[in-house]
Motif scaffolding. Sequence first.
Motif, mmCIF file in Angstrom:
data_model
loop_
_atom_site.group_PDB
_atom_site.id
_atom_site.type_symbol
_atom_site.label_atom_id
_atom_site.label_comp_id
_atom_site.label_asym_id
_atom_site.label_seq_id
_atom_site.Cartn_x
_atom_site.Cartn_y
_atom_site.Cartn_z
ATOM 1 N N SER A 123 -3.663 7.708 -0.791
ATOM 2 C CA SER A 123 -4.494 6.652 -1.368
ATOM 3 C C SER A 123 -3.680 5.404 -1.667
ATOM 4 N N ASN A 124 -2.502 5.604 -2.241
ATOM 5 C CA ASN A 124 -1.649 4.455 -2.558
ATOM 6 C C ASN A 124 -1.177 3.737 -1.300
ATOM 7 N N SER A 125 -0.882 4.506 -0.248
ATOM 8 C CA SER A 125 -0.488 3.885 1.024
ATOM 9 C C SER A 125 -1.639 3.080 1.609
ATOM 10 N N SER A 126 -2.849 3.637 1.502
ATOM 11 C CA SER A 126 -4.035 2.926 2.001
ATOM 12 C C SER A 126 -4.259 1.646 1.219
ATOM 13 N N TYR A 141 -4.134 -4.222 0.546
ATOM 14 C CA TYR A 141 -3.714 -5.381 -0.237
ATOM 15 C C TYR A 141 -2.830 -6.318 0.582
ATOM 16 N N ASN A 142 -1.950 -5.743 1.400
ATOM 17 C CA ASN A 142 -1.023 -6.566 2.181
ATOM 18 C C ASN A 142 -1.685 -7.243 3.376
ATOM 19 N N GLN A 176 -9.025 7.895 -7.922
ATOM 20 C CA GLN A 176 -9.367 6.525 -8.295
ATOM 21 C C GLN A 176 -8.901 5.541 -7.235
ATOM 22 N N SER A 177 -7.684 5.721 -6.746
ATOM 23 C CA SER A 177 -7.168 4.856 -5.687
ATOM 24 C C SER A 177 -7.975 5.022 -4.399
ATOM 25 N N ALA A 215 -13.293 -0.105 -0.637
ATOM 26 C CA ALA A 215 -13.846 -1.441 -0.866
ATOM 27 C C ALA A 215 -14.064 -2.206 0.436
ATOM 28 N N VAL A 216 -13.167 -2.043 1.417
ATOM 29 C CA VAL A 216 -13.294 -2.799 2.668
ATOM 30 C C VAL A 216 -14.543 -2.402 3.452
#
Length: 515
Positions: free
Chosen positions: A33-36, A41-42, A462-463, A469-470
Amino acid sequence: MSSKKAVFYISLILSLGLISVGVFAPKSLESFSNSSLSFIYNNLGWFILGSVFLFFAFCMYIGLSKFGHIRLGDDDDRPEYKTGTWIGMLFSASIGISLVFWGVAEPVSYYVDPPFGQAASEQSAKLAMQFVFLHWGVSAWACYALVGVSLAFFQFRKKLPASLSSVFYPLVGDKIRGTFGKVIDIIVILSIVIGIATSLGFGTLQVNTGVNYLWGIPVNINIQALIIIVVTFIYVGSTVSGLQGAMKHLSNLNMFLAFALLGFVLFLGPTQSIFKIFFQGIGDYVQNFIGMSFRTEPYNDGKWISSWTLFYFGWWIAWAPLVGSFVARISKGRTIKEFMFGAVFIPVLGSFFWFSVMGGSALHLIQNMGKQALATAVSTDVTSALFKFFDYFPMGTFLSILAMVLVLVFFITSANSAVFVLGMISENGNPNPTHLTKIIWGIVIAAISVVLIMTGGLAGLQSALVATAVPLAILMIFMCYSTLKGLKEELIVTPKSSSKTVKVKSGMLSEKQAQ
């Protein structure tokens, strides 16, 4: 997927399957999730920011243009709920519990770690309120309002099912009743289940921290499971009673408790500073709204924007199907103009005042009164920030207890709305879902929350929600186009004129045309 129960069974199986990943492989889920999120974000942060601004612009356009007079229902329909109750239900179904949680913690966090400039300074204090207003302002509520007005229009004006798939009728026609519509509904249900399960879990942790801080009750899984069980009995029972029963009364109770807590802090605290902070914050927000809304920080790592602004905007988009569906359900009979004013600007002003009273008072204590210990306490543990803040007030224990009750009631009403919406969508848009369906979803959500707390899978899930969102933003962009097309068709068949009108199934025709 022709069975009437297909949406319910498939979404239930997929929800449990997805959650099981968070249960049995929480670290893997969190890492993925954090990698996604980092990738989004980037590479797509600009898309999230642009989408949210587009949603706000769209809401303002249809609210202030020729479409504003269109009623969300038949022309002779009137609002089902009084405006005060309606606004209370808006808060209760969406960000009420988050306001209590972040009211002190977020402004102080920005003060200690500002988006730019010197930390722990007058400038960072101003920036703290300015960016809090951005994250909780019209951008957030526009996401909810877009889904709410679109669904309410097609549900009450066009008499289509109370499912998000109905919004795409102008684009795909009767396919909304087939596989296409069911896929949309299943995606929405998954986002709702993940969102409410994680919120229930994090809310439980805050409640446990609060009772530990006040009365020394230990922080452990047994206490947290007990909190969830008690809350589940209450929210399932109140949901079964229906919107006109306990849900409406709990929303009114929410508003009463929130106003009581605000009143105590306002008059016991730095009253003049609070009003100055409120007006200063609105001025800074309005003046810098465009710049902040498109701030991507292309010349540095953009870590602050990713951690706060993009996360928040992604969170609002991810929650839009849940909150928007509930807002649509309670908004029958209102005009689009009235809906937009009530669903965007009134809640925003309420949120701004809440942060000015709570966060503004905390910043006053730290910046003007030198109470740096409060800033340290918030930085150490945000879950106890509100209770430590109340230590600086007369009747601090009473205020903490009042806040705890408010958190629990917001807790219950948020779960109420989620279970009700899940029931509606699971039963193919039934505006009054069966008690059995609501009870099943209520128990499933509670069980998921308990297991995730036990396994430490909350953060990863949560992440994962924010990472959706996309695709949801893309879906909402098509929703804008479909709704605009539907509104234009509505004006063609219901021209504004002084001639007498008669109702027909497809809309309204002038008496001359009907003949």
